[in-house]
Design an enzyme around this catalytic site. Structure first.
Site, short mmCIF file in Angstrom:
data_model
loop_
_atom_site.label_atom_id
_atom_site.label_comp_id
_atom_site.label_asym_id
_atom_site.label_seq_id
_atom_site.Cartn_x
_atom_site.Cartn_y
_atom_site.Cartn_z
N THR B 129 0.86 -1.19 0.00
CA THR B 129 0.00 0.00 0.00
C THR B 129 0.89 1.23 0.00
O THR B 129 2.11 1.13 0.16
CB THR B 129 -0.90 0.03 1.26
OG1 THR B 129 -0.06 0.26 2.40
CG2 THR B 129 -1.68 -1.26 1.44
N ASP B 130 0.28 2.39 -0.11
CA ASP B 130 1.07 3.64 -0.09
C ASP B 130 1.80 3.80 1.25
O ASP B 130 2.92 4.27 1.30
CB ASP B 130 0.16 4.86 -0.32
CG ASP B 130 -0.29 4.93 -1.77
OD1 ASP B 130 0.35 4.25 -2.61
OD2 ASP B 130 -1.28 5.63 -2.06
N CYS B 131 1.10 3.37 2.33
CA CYS B 131 1.72 3.52 3.65
C CYS B 131 2.60 2.33 4.03
O CYS B 131 3.48 2.45 4.88
CB CYS B 131 0.66 3.77 4.71
SG CYS B 131 -0.75 2.68 4.58
N TYR B 132 2.33 1.17 3.40
CA TYR B 132 3.14 -0.03 3.65
C TYR B 132 3.57 -0.60 2.30
O TYR B 132 2.98 -1.56 1.79
CB TYR B 132 2.31 -1.10 4.41
CG TYR B 132 2.01 -0.73 5.84
CD1 TYR B 132 3.03 -0.65 6.79
CD2 TYR B 132 0.70 -0.50 6.26
CE1 TYR B 132 2.75 -0.34 8.11
CE2 TYR B 132 0.41 -0.18 7.58
CZ TYR B 132 1.44 -0.11 8.50
OH TYR B 132 1.17 0.20 9.79
N PRO B 133 4.62 -0.03 1.68
CA PRO B 133 4.93 -0.40 0.29
C PRO B 133 5.56 -1.80 0.11
O PRO B 133 5.45 -2.37 -0.97
CB PRO B 133 5.91 0.68 -0.16
CG PRO B 133 6.37 1.37 1.07
CD PRO B 133 5.41 1.12 2.16
#
Lengths: 136, 383
Positions: B129-133
């Site tokens: 994700t954007d926060c957990y790439p």
């Protein structure tokens, strides 16, 4: 009928007799070869199970020895890594021979190998898999 | 009304080194000769214990974050799946989980290895994700590299349990061990008069927040256990006949010992975990003195057929008979075997006794007691 396992040791100067053929033909012994490692000019080993009446088995053993081949019975044994045992008693549940029992006072497992009939049920029953079979 | 003493008074005695602490077996022997009033006068605390296979066990782990960070979704530890449907690097590894249906290695083994300080292989994937790439990770962890390692067992320390027999003509492999055909054996799983919830059957002193011995460390009762059931009939000594109350337990697995947390495999059933639990019971009054004096011959349970598939109750039996190694059933002598280790349970009760006697373990008042009446729902097939 008795079934017993034997280890046959062939010395390089052993006679060239067809031993297993003769055990079957002459003594009517049922022979089941479990492991064979015999080469010309070297010490060889043959592990086999022989089934026959006890008296005939004895005669068969004598015949083998007459051919300058050592013949020793092997008794497979159950061994237990008792140092790791937690004394839960699950093995004693299946040991109909009474070789594995729980000591009443100390609540410890008591293993008496002389009572063992090598049914091998304890191998599966032990939740920590501490039993193994030793083929001698 | 008879005399009473409070938990505060007991803790004061522990502090001054005057508390009289006995194991439940010692007090059971004492109860043969003494009245409950005499036991109450003499004894302040009774230590109880059990060390048996408890499938409803597992641990929460927080692995720590990588750089860049990742929200781990599919997680395995030594190839055993762990549940990752919680926050980013949290997971729950269940004791009975295995990679394949018939594996003999599972979550309990992973937990035992982590407790022993061994390295365990962590593998995880994520969508990113954007926060957990980050989308995958593969590394070794051990109890010193991870943040939290919290054992949380939703159902432990069953108050009483069935005796398992097999009426069929075939061998049955169950969570109650190997059951030989035609009533060839009878397996039971309890430490009997030493067992925690059999010494306080009304759960007067054991509730939410009770401090306990848990796997070799200090732990706590978190809640009532799953399948907590007060609906079982009580015998004349006030003990439920058959499986009834349970406890949900929590503790720091980093402090535990593989002596008291042991992975196991029951043939053709699966992986489970032996869990060591010890609970101190304060002797607050004569009623509790009577409860903790309970003996194996006064505790009964149901002989249950695990062969037929419908778990039919075939009779009842007391624990003194079960611990004797043979019971008479339908005119036949049946060999009995425990699955719970009384030897290790005794060791736990002795450790707890020593810890309390020497002022290192104090008793707690439960924050809240459990419900007095709680039944059990079955699962109805509604579609």
């Amino acid at each position: 009928m008795t079934s017993k396992r034997f280890v046959l040791t062939f010395h390089p100067d052993a006679t060239g007799q067809p031993i297993t053929y003769n055990l079957i033909k002459k003594f009517d012994i049922m022979v089941n070869i479990i492991k064979a490692d015999v080469s010309p000019g070297e010490i060889g080993h043959l592990v086999m199970e022989m089934t026959a009446p006890a008296k005939v088995l004895k005669e068969g053993m004598e015949y083998i020895r007459q051919q300058k081949v050592d013949c020793e019975p092997i008794d497979k044994k159950i061994t237990c890594r008792q140092d790791l045992c937690i004394h839960c008693g699950a093995c004693s549940a299946v040991c109909f021979a009474g070789a594995l029992t729980m000591k009443r006072d100390s609540a410890e497992l008591l293993f008496e190998p002389e009572k063992c009939v090598v049914c091998e049920l304890c191998l599966k029953a032990c939740p920590l898999k501490l039993f193994s079979i030793d083929l001698g | 009304m008879g005399k009473k003493r409070s938990i505060d008074e007991i803790n004061e005695k522990i502090r001054s080194g005057e508390a009289v602490v006995l194991t439940a077996e010692q007090v059971a022997a004492m109860g043969k000769e003494m009245t409950p009033a005499e036991v109450f006068k003499k004894v302040d605390v009774v230590t109880t214990a059990t060390f048996g296979p408890m499938c409803s066990s597992g641990a929460f782990v927080n692995f720590g974050h990588t750089t860049p960070p990742m929200r781990m979704e599919r997680i395995t530890l030594n190839n055993v799946p762990a549940y990752g449907g919680i926050a980013a690097v949290d997971a729950y590894i269940g004791a009975t989980e295995t990679a394949m249906p018939h594996d003999q290695y599972g979550g309990a083994h992973v937990i035992e290895e982590l407790i022993s300080g061994k390295d365990v292989l962590l593998q995880a994937t994520a969508k990113g994700t954007d926060c957990y790439p980050r989308t995958e990770v593969k590394t070794l962890i051990n109890k010193n590299t991870i943040n939290e390692f919290i054992m949380f067992n939703p159902r432990n320390a069953y108050q009483n349990y069935n005796v398992a027999v097999n009426s069929t003509s075939r061998i049955k492999y169950t969570y109650m061990g190997t059951l030989l055909p035609a009533f060839g054996n009878a397996n039971f799983s309890t430490s009997g008069e030493l067992s925690p919830l059999l010494n306080d059957p009304g759960l007067r002193t054991i509730g939410i927040g009770t401090r306990i011995f848990f796997g070799g460390a200090v732990g706590y009762v978190a809640w009532h256990g799953t399948q907590f059931n007060t609906g079982k009939p009580l015998n004349e000594h006030g003990v439920p006949v058959g499986n009834s109350a349970t406890l949900a337990l929590i503790g720091d697995a980093k402090q535990m010992s593989s002596r008291f947390i042991k992975a196991a495999y029951f043939e053709k059933y699966g992986v489970t975990m032996f869990v060591g639990v010890g609970i101190p019971i304060p002797v607050l009054d004569e009623d509790l003195a009577r409860n903790v004096s309970i003996r194996n011959r006064q505790i009964e349970t149901n002989i249950t057929d695990y062969g037929s598939g419908n778990f039919e109750i075939l009779g009842q039996i007391d624990y003194e008979s079960l611990f004797s190694g043979k019971i008479s059933f339908n005119g036949k002598k049946i060999r009995t075997a425990p699955l719970s280790s009384v030897k290790v349970a005794r060791e736990i009760a002795d450790i707890l006794k020593k810890e309390i006697s020497e002022g290192r373990f104090y008793l707690t008042e439960p924050v809240s007691l459990f419900e007095k009446t709680k039944g059990l729902n079955s699962l109805e097939i509604r579609i």
